[in-house]
Design an enzyme around this catalytic site. Structure first.
Site, PDB file in Angstrom:
ATOM      1  CG  ASN A  26      -1.851   1.095   1.446  1.00  0.00           C
ATOM      2  OD1 ASN A  26      -1.870   1.928   0.392  1.00  0.00           O
ATOM      3  ND2 ASN A  26      -2.909   1.190   2.085  1.00  0.00           N
ATOM      4  NE  ARG A 110      -6.137   1.736  -0.361  1.00  0.00           N
ATOM      5  CZ  ARG A 110      -6.173   2.717   0.166  1.00  0.00           C
ATOM      6  NH1 ARG A 110      -5.141   3.197   0.869  1.00  0.00           N
ATOM      7  NH2 ARG A 110      -7.196   3.384   0.331  1.00  0.00           N
ATOM      8  CG  HIS A 199     -13.268   3.420   2.767  1.00  0.00           C
ATOM      9  ND1 HIS A 199     -13.841   4.414   3.283  1.00  0.00           N
ATOM     10  CD2 HIS A 199     -11.645   3.957   3.086  1.00  0.00           C
ATOM     11  CE1 HIS A 199     -12.998   5.305   3.912  1.00  0.00           C
ATOM     12  NE2 HIS A 199     -11.801   4.742   3.872  1.00  0.00           N
TER      13      HIS A 199
END
Ligand code: ADP
Length: 419
Positions: A26, A110, A199
């Site tokens: 990430n 991500r 999200h």
């Protein structure tokens, strides 16, 4: 033993186990978080983060699994993302988990904005990189850092599949009626102005885990997911598919957050420009960094806000009330969108830990079948759990999110798929 053992042939040699580890990355603008997972049993082999990249006091924190030793931490300059990933690689090496291991199946990244294009996790190639780059205007803070992470990791292991998992993918199932703003269609299309939602890995994971908690298939349940962290978003999930979510073109829309305003009348911006003499950049900073809970009461940590509320602080009480009022409006809205609700699931830092937030969010909603059992809500716990009373019409649950695990699961499923 056979009386005539056949001579050993190459096919008798034990086959190497297929690669079964996934590294999740990430990459933010000034930080990289990572987790190495063994997918055969879901165990965490190591995790860590590099923070304050580009500063003289960067922090490298590495946490091996308990059997491999103690967490390690050091500060010192880490110049850029390349140096950050090298620092990570050295830490993993020291635990015998080096990136050159044949056990590594893929690296899952991500990626915050996948626009309309990426509805699923995707193996990265040049065309995918170009599309993520094309989306930078709608995600100027995130996509450049995500791209740097992918490029750097590719340089470290060019032979390995690099998989992009997008925060927006789960929301691409939203119908146009939920995804479009009511503005001139041509202008919206020209500038790709629509509601994307964020999200998504968390909403996907939590809605599925909620179904599992209820002992049902995701296709059979309707869930309202409330992801309440520093950033916060709600989603309406019908039968495993997202039909509405509170964040929009950017993560600014929707709920009151730690430092973001969530919904405001867009005319506030014109007003602050014309009457307040503020520049667009100043208003951007105001709404994204100086609003929400911090703008209302000076604190964005819900623990501190609750402490102040309990001590009789009026400013903190008003901030809490505004936060809850907005949350309740979204629960009601998504109830109406779904028609039938099986569960409301609270997740992320605030949702998982702040019992007073959960209690206040559903207070007065017994008419909708929503109730919280005070004992269950107040009890400490770590796993998914119900906090509604037995026999409640709608289950209210706390379901811890795990975005890294979701990214790893999606990555692993993709690279194992037969072509
Ligand atoms: P993000 O990933 O968006 O940064 P998290 O999901 O980690 O955020 O949530 C962080 C927030 O969770 C903190 O700002 C804090 O307000 C809240 N939080 C964490 N622990 C507690 C707790 N025990 N009680 C209330 N709030 C908590």
């Amino acid at each position: 033993m056979s009386p005539h053992p056949s001579p050993a042939t190459p096919s008798d040699e034990p086959r190497p186990a297929p690669p079964s580890r996934v590294l999740v990355l990430n990459s933010g603008s000034s930080s990289v978080k990572y987790r190495l997972l063994e997918m055969s049993d879901g165990s965490r082999l190591a995790s860590g983060l590099v923070e304050r990249i580009g500063e003289r006091t960067s922090l490298v924190r590495h946490t091996p699994s308990a059997s491999r030793g103690e967490p390690r931490e050091r500060t010192g300059p880490v110049a850029d993302h390349e140096a950050a990933l090298k620092a990570m690689a050295e830490e993993l090496d020291a635990d015998g988990l080096g990136l050159d291991s044949p056990a590594l199946a893929a690296i899952g990244h991500r990626v915050v904005h996948g626009g309309m294009h990426f509805t699923e996790p995707t193996v990265v190639d040049e065309a995918v990189l170009a599309e993520i780059e094309r989306l930078i205007p709608v995600a100027p803070l995130h996509n450049p850092a995500n791209l740097t992470g992918i490029r750097t990791a590719t340089a470290l292991r060019p032979d390995l599949p690099q998989v992009a998992v997008f925060d927006t993918s789960f929301h691409t199932t939203m119908p146009e009626s939920a995804a479009r703003y009511a503005i001139d269609v041509r202008t919206a299309d020209e500038h790709r102005v629509r509601r994307y939602g964020f999200h998504g890995t968390s909403h996907a994971y939590v809605s599925r885990e909620t179904a599992r908690l209820l002992g049902k298939a995701p296709e059979d349940v309707n869930v309202i997911v409330l992801h309440l962290g520093n950033g916060a978003s709600a989603s309406a999930v019908r039968g495993g598919r997202c039909v509405d979510t509170s964040m929009g073109l950017t993560p600014l829309e929707g709920l009151v957050m730690g430092t973001r305003s969530g919904d405001v009348d867009p005319a506030v911006i014109f007003h602050l420009t014309r009457v307040g003499g503020m520049s667009v950049d100043e208003i951007d900073t105001l709404l994204n960094k100086k609003s929400g809970l911090v703008g209302l009461c000076g604190d964005n940590d819900m623990r501190e806000i609750r402490r102040r509320v309990d001590a009789g602080d009026e400013e903190a009480k008003l901030a809490f009330d505004i936060y809850i009022h907005r949350l309740k409006k979204y629960i009601g809205a998504y109830y109406a969108v779904l028609g039938r609700v099986d569960a409301v699931a609270f997740t992320a830092g605030v949702g998982e830990n702040a019992a007073p937030v959960r209690e206040a969010a559903v207070a007065g909603l017994a008419g909708l079948g929503l109730e919280v059992d005070a004992g269950r809500n107040g009890a400490r716990g770590t796993g998914p759990r119900l906090i509604s009373p037995d026999g409640a019409r709608v289950a209210v649950a706390v379901v811890p999110t795990d975005e890294e695990m979701e990214i790893a699961t999606q990555t692993y499923a993709l690279v194992r798929k037969p072509n």
